[in-house]
Each structure stands twice: as structure tokens, then as C-alpha cells.
Design a protein around this motif. Structure first.
Motif, PDB file in Angstrom:
ATOM      1  N   ILE A 188       0.825  -1.214   0.000  1.00  0.00           N
ATOM      2  CA  ILE A 188       0.000   0.000   0.000  1.00  0.00           C
ATOM      3  C   ILE A 188       0.857   1.261   0.000  1.00  0.00           C
ATOM      4  O   ILE A 188       0.628   2.177  -0.782  1.00  0.00           O
ATOM      5  CB  ILE A 188      -0.962   0.013   1.215  1.00  0.00           C
ATOM      6  CG1 ILE A 188      -2.006  -1.102   1.074  1.00  0.00           C
ATOM      7  CG2 ILE A 188      -1.666   1.372   1.342  1.00  0.00           C
ATOM      8  CD1 ILE A 188      -2.753  -1.416   2.362  1.00  0.00           C
ATOM      9  N   GLY A 192       0.220   2.280  -3.510  1.00  0.00           N
ATOM     10  CA  GLY A 192      -1.193   2.615  -3.374  1.00  0.00           C
ATOM     11  C   GLY A 192      -2.037   1.398  -3.684  1.00  0.00           C
ATOM     12  O   GLY A 192      -1.518   0.289  -3.849  1.00  0.00           O
ATOM     13  N   ILE A 193      -3.328   1.623  -3.796  1.00  0.00           N
ATOM     14  CA  ILE A 193      -4.214   0.469  -3.945  1.00  0.00           C
ATOM     15  C   ILE A 193      -4.780   0.301  -5.348  1.00  0.00           C
ATOM     16  O   ILE A 193      -5.526  -0.627  -5.622  1.00  0.00           O
ATOM     17  CB  ILE A 193      -5.395   0.557  -2.950  1.00  0.00           C
ATOM     18  CG1 ILE A 193      -6.252   1.791  -3.228  1.00  0.00           C
ATOM     19  CG2 ILE A 193      -4.891   0.551  -1.525  1.00  0.00           C
ATOM     20  CD1 ILE A 193      -7.520   1.829  -2.383  1.00  0.00           C
ATOM     21  N   LEU A 194      -4.429   1.222  -6.251  1.00  0.00           N
ATOM     22  CA  LEU A 194      -4.982   1.099  -7.601  1.00  0.00           C
ATOM     23  C   LEU A 194      -4.344  -0.064  -8.359  1.00  0.00           C
ATOM     24  O   LEU A 194      -3.253  -0.502  -8.034  1.00  0.00           O
ATOM     25  CB  LEU A 194      -4.756   2.400  -8.378  1.00  0.00           C
ATOM     26  CG  LEU A 194      -5.438   3.629  -7.808  1.00  0.00           C
ATOM     27  CD1 LEU A 194      -5.263   4.818  -8.742  1.00  0.00           C
ATOM     28  CD2 LEU A 194      -6.912   3.382  -7.553  1.00  0.00           C
TER      29      LEU A 194
END
Lengths: 195, 195
Positions: A188, A192-194
DNA sequence: AGGATAAATGAATTATGATTCAAAAATAAT
DNA sequence: ATTATTTTTGAATCATAATTCATTTATCCT
């Protein structure tokens, strides 16, 4: 003369971690801590001024260790900032993996400590924060970390996320493996979470 | 007959939030809560069974509101998962921006609640979690969120990060603007911290 | 204006558990 | 084996503050 046997101070601290984790500081009874440590109630007061001093010592030892480790980490020139942050994350997981009860105390009881500025735990905590922010600032100045990240905000977010994860894991260790948590934190914060 | 004036239950809850935030649940005195609410000590017991029931009600109201909002959010079909998560983050910041003391209580005192499973706060909390995980799962199934992210791990990390940020902000509001925190959370979870 | 009823008060009661300390136990020294 | 010294014990003390409840206050009703 009678002579001390064993290491009662350490026994008390170990017992207190268990009892504080189970009941919380205020519901923890000195009697129970003593019983867990295998000594009499009054003996606790031979080693600690009072109940709060026991909690204080737990945090002094913990922040002392955390500071020592981050300080050594920060001096390594073979690692870039991201690597150091990853090692720092591992440090937290490794320490608390060994002692889940300590995680529960760490997350929930710091609020019950005295905050007198000559308390050692505060000193270690400040030094830890200093080194932590140095680590991030270095990442920004060497161009590996996004300069739009606010150092303080990221510190809060990472530390808060770790704390909450560890607390939940410690309270129900079967629900989720600690290594899944570890990997997810790294993933994360890096990407990030994309998709 | 004598008749109730004002809304003493609400006054007690507001006072309790202030006093719990300042002193913590266990050091908070009913006398102080009553005084802050402008009533007599004994009157607190006309509205609440005991001190714990006051804390319970605070969390019942809070989780009730959080659940209501996430539930409405989840029903919107005009937003994708990422947008919803952003709105959820805003929800937290907006609620606690208005009441910094509530943030402190929220973060530090949940541990002092009873956990009987017929407590309403638990029910609302569970429903909130359910909706939160639904939101993430939807993001993964619609292909906007990385399927390597573990839903539970992400929930812990985000919620923990938010909690710790809000607690620190509430305790020292001059140190860092809440909007910097808000933007950083969004930035970090979306893109990570790399350049 | 007086009675009935419900709300509110706050001093007295009570429970809890932290802390103390007089007595007991252990062992080193002689 | 006796004494001196230090450690340990755990029951008694003490402090705190949550909770109770007999009394007082307010206002509605007739």
C-alpha cells in the motif's frame, strides 16, 4: 543475610504485560500481576514505586529498543530510504510477533502513562520520531519519495496503521496471518491500492 | 408536577465527551461531568445506569451515524469504489473536525466499552465494517482496486491511520491542518509514496 | 392556594483495590 | 549454631470516587 533470587523486576514486567493486555491498565490489579509473577503483592513495591511506574518501565524498554534499532538502521549507507522504511516496518512486526500482548499494551496503554518530560520513554520516543522523520526527509531529498507527501502526515498514517493492525492481530491471531499484514502495508505505501 | 427542562441527556453526553477526552474514562469523575453539564452529581444517574453507560451511548451515537452514512454512500451507483473510499475518508475528517474531543474519545476509549453482544454500538460497528468491506470488494471486482490487496488488511491500515491522525490532530490542532492530513491520506492510498 | 407528582439535589454510603509496614523467612558471616 | 542483615510476605490501612436515596424543588392541576 537473605539474598535476591531470580530476576523479580523482569518477572513483574512480563507479568504486567500479560495482565495489562488482558484487562487494561486501570482494571489490572497489582495482586494479579504479583500472582502472575509468582510473588506476593507487597513485593511489587520493592521494585516499582507504584502501578504507573510499572507501565512506564514497559514503555521505556520498548521505546528504548525501537530507538536503538531505528538509529542503527538510519546509519546504514547501503540502503535507500524506501528500503529503510521497509526494514522499519519489519522491525515493528518482528518485535510484536514475538510478544502479542506487548502489542496490545503498546497500542492501548500509552495514553495512561505520565507525560512528565523527564520520563525516559518520552525521550526515546522523541528520538525515535526524529530519526523516523530524518529517514523520510532523506527519501524526499534523494528523490525516491514523492515531495508532495507531508512527512508528519505520513508518519501518523504509517504508525497509526501499523498500531491498529498489530492490535487487531494480537487480539485474534487466527483471523489473519501477520505476514499478510506485513506485505499489505508495504504494498500500500509503495504503490497505493490502484491496479 | 415538576417538569424536565432542556435536554439533560444531551448535555451529559456533551459534557462527558469533553471530560473523557481530557482525562480519559477512568480518571473522569462523574462529579466533573455533572458540573460541566450544569447539573448535580446524582442527576447523571437519572439518565444513565452508570458511567460506562454514558460511554456506551457516545459510541452508540457515533457508530450509528457512521453506519448510516456509509450505508447511504454504498447505495450510490454514480460513484466508483475509489470515489466512495474518498468520501468515506472525508466523512471521518468532517465528523471529527467539528468535534475534536470526540476524536480523542473515539480513538482512546473504545477499549473501555463493554463488549456484550447486545450492545448497540457493536451492532452498528459490525454493520459499518460489513459495508466498508463490501465497498472494497466491489472495487476489486470492478477492476479499479489491485486484487493483491487484502480487504481486511487494508481496512485495518486505513482505519488505524485515520484514527491515529485524528487523535494527534485533535490533541494539538495548531501543529498540522486537518486538510493536509486529509489530502495525504488520499494521496498515499491512491498512489503510494514513490515519486 | 393547596395538593399531587415528577425532577433534581448532594451528602452519606459503599466498594474497591492501591499502598504500607510489622512480622517472618532466608542466608551470609562469625 | 547464633547473629546480623536483607528480602519477602500478606493482612491492615487508607484513599478515592461511584452510586444511592432521603430530602427539596418546581410546576401542573383542580
Amino acid at each position: 543475610m537473605r539474598v535476591k533470587e531470580g530476576n523479580k523486576e523482569a518477572d513483574i514486567l512480563d507479568a504486567a504485560i500479560k495482565v495489562f493486555a488482558k484487562s487494561g491498565f486501570h482494571n489490572a490489579k497489582i495482586y494479579t500481576i504479583a500472582e502472575t509473577a509468582g510473588i506476593a503483592t507487597g513485593s511489587v513495591y520493592l521494585y516499582f514505586r507504584n502501578k504507573e511506574a510499572v507501565l512506564n518501565k514497559i514503555f521505556e524498554n520498548l521505546w528504548g529498543q525501537l530507538y536503538k534499532e531505528i538509529s542503527e538502521l538510519n546509519q546504514r549507507s547501503d540502503l535507500n530510504a524506501i528500503d529503510k522504511i521497509y526494514y522499519l516496518i519489519d522491525l515493528f512486526f518482528d518485535i510484536f510477533f514475538e510478544k502479542p500482548e506487548l502489542a496490545i499494551v503498546f497500542v492501548n496503554e500509552q495514553t495512561n502513562l505520565s507525560h512528565a518530560k523527564d520520563d525516559l520513554w518520552i525521550r526515546y520516543n522523541e528520538l525515535f520520531i526524529e530519526d523516523g522523520e530524518k529517514m523520510l526527509a532523506e527519501g524526499i531529498s534523494t528523490g525516491v519519495i514523492n515531495p508532495n507527501i507531508n512527512v508528519r502526515a505520513f508518519r501518523y498514517f504509517l504508525l497509526g496503521g501499523l498500531r491498529y493492525m498489530l492490535d487487531n492481530w494480537a487480539k485474534d491471531q487466527k483471523a489473519l496471518s501477520i505476514n499478510v499484514l506485513r506485505q499489505n502495508v508495504k504494498l500500500i505505501i509503495k504503490k497505493g491500492i490502484l491496479v
